[in-house]
Design a protein around this motif. Structure first.
Motif, PDB file in Angstrom:
ATOM      1  N   CYS A 115      11.403  27.612   3.213  1.00  0.00           N
ATOM      2  CA  CYS A 115      11.928  26.533   2.383  1.00  0.00           C
ATOM      3  C   CYS A 115      10.795  25.806   1.654  1.00  0.00           C
ATOM      4  CB  CYS A 115      12.713  25.525   3.231  1.00  0.00           C
ATOM      5  SG  CYS A 115      11.714  24.596   4.413  1.00  0.00           S
ATOM      6  N   ALA A 116      11.178  25.024   0.663  1.00  0.00           N
ATOM      7  CA  ALA A 116      10.248  24.164  -0.076  1.00  0.00           C
ATOM      8  C   ALA A 116      10.612  22.736   0.280  1.00  0.00           C
ATOM      9  CB  ALA A 116      10.390  24.391  -1.579  1.00  0.00           C
ATOM     10  N   ALA A 117       9.625  21.945   0.717  1.00  0.00           N
ATOM     11  CA  ALA A 117       9.921  20.593   1.169  1.00  0.00           C
ATOM     12  C   ALA A 117       8.885  19.599   0.656  1.00  0.00           C
ATOM     13  CB  ALA A 117       9.972  20.551   2.703  1.00  0.00           C
TER      14      ALA A 117
ATOM     15  N   VAL B 233      20.298  23.438  -4.336  1.00  0.00           N
ATOM     16  CA  VAL B 233      20.959  22.539  -3.376  1.00  0.00           C
ATOM     17  C   VAL B 233      19.890  21.865  -2.521  1.00  0.00           C
ATOM     18  CG1 VAL B 233      22.584  22.342  -1.470  1.00  0.00           C
ATOM     19  CG2 VAL B 233      23.000  24.004  -3.301  1.00  0.00           C
ATOM     20  N   THR B 234      19.688  20.565  -2.721  1.00  0.00           N
ATOM     21  CA  THR B 234      18.701  19.824  -1.949  1.00  0.00           C
ATOM     22  C   THR B 234      19.338  19.286  -0.673  1.00  0.00           C
ATOM     23  OG1 THR B 234      17.427  19.169  -3.905  1.00  0.00           O
ATOM     24  CG2 THR B 234      17.158  17.829  -1.928  1.00  0.00           C
TER      25      THR B 234
ATOM     26  N   ASP C  25      16.262  10.782   6.059  1.00  0.00           N
ATOM     27  CA  ASP C  25      16.301  11.351   4.702  1.00  0.00           C
ATOM     28  C   ASP C  25      14.958  11.310   3.967  1.00  0.00           C
ATOM     29  OD1 ASP C  25      19.004  11.787   5.114  1.00  0.00           O
ATOM     30  OD2 ASP C  25      19.613   9.940   4.103  1.00  0.00           O
ATOM     31  N   GLU C  26      13.845  11.194   4.699  1.00  0.00           N
ATOM     32  CA  GLU C  26      12.543  11.161   4.019  1.00  0.00           C
ATOM     33  C   GLU C  26      11.943  12.547   3.820  1.00  0.00           C
ATOM     34  OE1 GLU C  26      11.275   8.980   2.317  1.00  0.00           O
ATOM     35  OE2 GLU C  26      12.282   7.150   2.939  1.00  0.00           O
ATOM     36  N   CYS C  27      12.671  13.565   4.217  1.00  0.00           N
ATOM     37  CA  CYS C  27      12.295  14.946   3.876  1.00  0.00           C
ATOM     38  C   CYS C  27      13.400  15.519   3.001  1.00  0.00           C
ATOM     39  CB  CYS C  27      12.142  15.800   5.135  1.00  0.00           C
ATOM     40  SG  CYS C  27      11.959  17.573   4.785  1.00  0.00           S
ATOM     41  N   HIS C  28      13.042  15.928   1.782  1.00  0.00           N
ATOM     42  CA  HIS C  28      13.953  16.666   0.903  1.00  0.00           C
ATOM     43  C   HIS C  28      13.489  18.120   0.903  1.00  0.00           C
ATOM     44  CE1 HIS C  28      15.826  13.297  -1.755  1.00  0.00           C
ATOM     45  NE2 HIS C  28      15.809  12.965  -0.486  1.00  0.00           N
ATOM     46  N   PHE C  29      14.430  19.042   1.056  1.00  0.00           N
ATOM     47  CA  PHE C  29      14.034  20.451   1.067  1.00  0.00           C
ATOM     48  C   PHE C  29      15.120  21.332   0.482  1.00  0.00           C
ATOM     49  CE2 PHE C  29      16.384  19.918   4.967  1.00  0.00           C
ATOM     50  CZ  PHE C  29      16.998  21.131   5.218  1.00  0.00           C
TER      51      PHE C  29
END
Length: 208
Positions: A105-107, A144-145, A155-159
């Motif tokens: 994944c990309a985060a 889709v994030t 919610d401080e990590c978006h991936f």
């Protein structure tokens, strides 16, 4: 200079995981470090480490890497692109880096840096860049994030999960990236647009 001396004098030994690194320097510079270490009653290693840490802080400040206002402005100014290069956050957390590779994944983390992930559209190619090695993996965004807790904050990590995720057997080094794209690329930013990213895909095809 006074703040550097104070920092060294009042510092405790570095904790946590350490890596060894060798460095060559001029005899005069090393002699000064030896003298400074004697003056402060510290080991040469402690003295050099604290001098390096101070230099790194100055470099980060000059590049505004941790400046929230600057980061938000950069995100807003990013051009539309189907290719992105994402730094795996190893300078802050080896665990975050390893999780991206293991989960494919990309985060990104914390506001506003996490908002970079929201810009990835379905089908966009995301290259994962590891400091010191180069591009180590890539895959396609889903558009889709998702979010999760990071550092105890909701919610401080978006991936985004990356489709067709592939870890490269041999990373594409920073030098190779710049040579292939024929331009300088800022690799320490959380994420940068890379309109010429198809050239890196061509390079990977040639490698087989």
């Amino acid at each position: 200079m006074t703040d550097i001396i104070s920092l060294i004098e009042n510092s405790a030994k570095a904790k946590g995981d350490l890596v060894s690194a060798s460095i060559r320097m001029q005899k005069e510079l090393y002699s000064f470090i030896e003298g400074l270490a004697d003056q402060l009653d510290l080991s040469r290693q402690e003295t050099m480490l604290k001098l390096l840490e101070k230099g790194v802080e100055a470099a980060k400040a000059a590049m505004k890497l941790d400046d929230e206002v600057e980061a938000a402005a950069e995100i807003d100014a990013l051009p539309a692109s189907k290719f992105h290069i994402l730094n795996t956050n190893k300078r802050h957390s080896v665990q975050d880096h390893e999780r991206m590779l293991s989960e494919g994944c990309a985060a990104a983390f914390y506001h506003p840096w996490k908002l970079n992930i929201d810009r990835i559209q379905a089908g966009d190619i995301v290259f994962l860049y590891e400091n010191g090695k180069g591009i180590v993996a890539y895959g396609k965004g889903t558009g889709v994030t998702e979010t999760r807790i990071h550092g105890g904050f909701l919610d401080e990590c978006h991936f985004q999960r990356l489709e067709g995720f592939e870890v490269l057997p041999k990373p594409i080094s920073a030098a190779e990236i710049k040579k292939t794209l024929q331009k300088n690329v800022v690799l320490l930013r959380t994420m940068s647009a890379m309109p010429e990213g198809h050239l890196l895909l061509d390079l990977l095809k040639k490698r087989g």
